[in-house]
Design a protein around this motif. Structure first.
Motif, PDB file in Angstrom:
ATOM      1  N   UNK A 290      42.781  33.847  41.019  1.00 12.89           N
ATOM      2  CA  UNK A 290      44.236  33.905  41.115  1.00 12.89           C
ATOM      3  C   UNK A 290      44.903  33.518  39.802  1.00 12.89           C
ATOM      4  N   UNK A 291      44.353  32.562  39.104  1.00 13.24           N
ATOM      5  CA  UNK A 291      45.016  31.959  37.943  1.00 13.24           C
ATOM      6  C   UNK A 291      45.104  32.893  36.736  1.00 13.24           C
ATOM      7  N   UNK A 292      44.214  33.852  36.613  1.00  9.12           N
ATOM      8  CA  UNK A 292      44.255  34.775  35.477  1.00  9.12           C
ATOM      9  C   UNK A 292      45.634  35.457  35.479  1.00  9.12           C
ATOM     10  N   UNK A 293      46.330  35.494  34.339  1.00  5.82           N
ATOM     11  CA  UNK A 293      47.733  35.928  34.322  1.00  5.82           C
ATOM     12  C   UNK A 293      48.033  37.289  34.953  1.00  5.82           C
ATOM     13  N   UNK A 294      47.271  38.312  34.658  1.00 11.02           N
ATOM     14  CA  UNK A 294      47.541  39.628  35.243  1.00 11.02           C
ATOM     15  C   UNK A 294      47.290  39.606  36.745  1.00 11.02           C
ATOM     16  N   UNK A 295      46.201  38.978  37.160  1.00 11.26           N
ATOM     17  CA  UNK A 295      45.917  38.915  38.599  1.00 11.26           C
ATOM     18  C   UNK A 295      46.972  38.070  39.317  1.00 11.26           C
ATOM     19  N   UNK A 296      47.471  37.031  38.674  1.00  3.99           N
ATOM     20  CA  UNK A 296      48.523  36.219  39.283  1.00  3.99           C
ATOM     21  C   UNK A 296      49.755  37.082  39.553  1.00  3.99           C
ATOM     22  N   UNK A 297      50.092  37.964  38.618  1.00 11.85           N
ATOM     23  CA  UNK A 297      51.214  38.878  38.819  1.00 11.85           C
ATOM     24  C   UNK A 297      50.928  39.833  39.987  1.00 11.85           C
ATOM     25  N   UNK A 298      49.707  40.333  40.065  1.00  7.80           N
ATOM     26  CA  UNK A 298      49.333  41.237  41.164  1.00  7.80           C
ATOM     27  C   UNK A 298      49.441  40.507  42.492  1.00  7.80           C
ATOM     28  N   UNK A 299      48.868  39.306  42.563  1.00  3.41           N
ATOM     29  CA  UNK A 299      48.945  38.512  43.795  1.00  3.41           C
ATOM     30  C   UNK A 299      50.404  38.310  44.200  1.00  3.41           C
TER      31      UNK A 299
END
Length: 95
Positions: free
Chosen positions: A7-16
Protein backbone atom coordinates in the motif's frame (compact mmCIF):
# COMPACT_ATOMS: atom_id res chain seq x y z
CA UNK A 1 5.45 1.32 13.12
CA UNK A 2 5.51 -0.83 10.02
CA UNK A 3 3.95 0.25 6.76
CA UNK A 4 2.51 -2.29 4.35
CA UNK A 5 4.85 -2.01 1.37
CA UNK A 6 2.06 -3.05 -0.99
CA UNK A 7 0.00 0.00 0.00
CA UNK A 8 2.74 2.45 0.95
CA UNK A 9 4.42 2.62 -2.48
CA UNK A 10 3.34 6.04 -3.85
CA UNK A 11 1.71 4.95 -7.12
CA UNK A 12 -0.07 2.02 -5.49
CA UNK A 13 -1.23 4.30 -2.66
CA UNK A 14 -2.88 6.51 -5.29
CA UNK A 15 -4.50 3.45 -6.90
CA UNK A 16 -5.77 2.20 -3.53
CA UNK A 17 -7.17 5.63 -2.66
CA UNK A 18 -8.84 6.10 -6.04
CA UNK A 19 -10.46 2.67 -6.08
CA UNK A 20 -11.47 3.01 -2.42
CA UNK A 21 -13.29 6.23 -3.20
CA UNK A 22 -14.67 5.46 -6.68
CA UNK A 23 -15.13 1.68 -6.71
CA UNK A 24 -14.84 -0.31 -9.92
CA UNK A 25 -12.95 1.75 -12.49
CA UNK A 26 -12.02 1.12 -16.13
CA UNK A 27 -8.30 1.05 -16.90
CA UNK A 28 -8.29 4.18 -19.14
CA UNK A 29 -9.99 6.20 -16.40
CA UNK A 30 -7.28 5.16 -13.93
CA UNK A 31 -4.54 6.15 -16.39
CA UNK A 32 -6.09 9.59 -16.82
CA UNK A 33 -7.04 10.20 -13.19
CA UNK A 34 -3.66 9.18 -11.78
CA UNK A 35 -1.58 10.67 -14.63
CA UNK A 36 0.60 7.57 -15.02
CA UNK A 37 1.70 5.62 -18.06
CA UNK A 38 -0.27 2.55 -19.07
CA UNK A 39 2.79 0.34 -18.53
CA UNK A 40 3.47 1.71 -15.05
CA UNK A 41 -0.17 1.38 -14.02
CA UNK A 42 -0.41 -2.12 -15.45
CA UNK A 43 2.66 -3.24 -13.51
CA UNK A 44 1.31 -1.91 -10.21
CA UNK A 45 -2.15 -3.37 -10.80
CA UNK A 46 -0.60 -6.75 -11.52
CA UNK A 47 1.31 -6.58 -8.23
CA UNK A 48 -1.91 -5.68 -6.43
CA UNK A 49 -3.83 -8.47 -8.18
CA UNK A 50 -1.20 -11.06 -7.25
CA UNK A 51 -1.46 -9.90 -3.63
CA UNK A 52 -5.24 -10.32 -3.70
CA UNK A 53 -5.91 -6.58 -3.29
CA UNK A 54 -7.77 -5.99 -6.57
CA UNK A 55 -10.10 -7.88 -8.85
CA UNK A 56 -9.96 -7.60 -12.60
CA UNK A 57 -13.05 -7.74 -14.78
CA UNK A 58 -12.69 -8.12 -18.53
CA UNK A 59 -15.76 -7.68 -20.68
CA UNK A 60 -16.87 -6.40 -24.06
CA UNK A 61 -18.83 -3.16 -24.23
CA UNK A 62 -20.12 -2.29 -27.70
CA UNK A 63 -17.82 -4.98 -29.08
CA UNK A 64 -14.76 -3.33 -27.53
CA UNK A 65 -12.74 -4.94 -24.75
CA UNK A 66 -12.95 -3.19 -21.40
CA UNK A 67 -10.87 -4.00 -18.34
CA UNK A 68 -11.95 -2.67 -14.95
CA UNK A 69 -10.41 -2.91 -11.50
CA UNK A 70 -11.90 -2.87 -8.03
CA UNK A 71 -10.54 -3.37 -4.54
CA UNK A 72 -11.27 -6.69 -2.87
CA UNK A 73 -12.33 -6.83 0.76
CA UNK A 74 -8.70 -7.65 1.53
CA UNK A 75 -7.56 -4.60 -0.46
CA UNK A 76 -9.98 -2.32 1.36
CA UNK A 77 -8.82 -3.68 4.71
CA UNK A 78 -5.15 -3.15 3.78
CA UNK A 79 -5.84 0.45 2.76
CA UNK A 80 -7.82 1.14 5.95
CA UNK A 81 -5.02 -0.40 8.04
CA UNK A 82 -2.51 1.84 6.28
CA UNK A 83 -4.62 4.91 7.11
CA UNK A 84 -4.82 3.75 10.74
CA UNK A 85 -1.03 3.39 10.82
CA UNK A 86 -0.57 6.90 9.42
CA UNK A 87 -3.01 8.32 11.97
CA UNK A 88 -1.17 6.53 14.78
CA UNK A 89 2.09 8.01 13.54
CA UNK A 90 0.57 11.49 13.52
CA UNK A 91 -0.77 10.96 17.04
CA UNK A 92 2.69 10.03 18.36
CA UNK A 93 4.10 13.24 16.87
CA UNK A 94 1.48 15.41 18.56
CA UNK A 95 2.54 14.36 22.08
Amino acid sequence: MDFDKLVHQPTRLQIFAYLYRHGETPFPELVEALDVTEGNLSSHLQTMEEAGAVTVEKEFVDRKPRTSYDLTGEGEAAFEQHIDTLEALIATLED
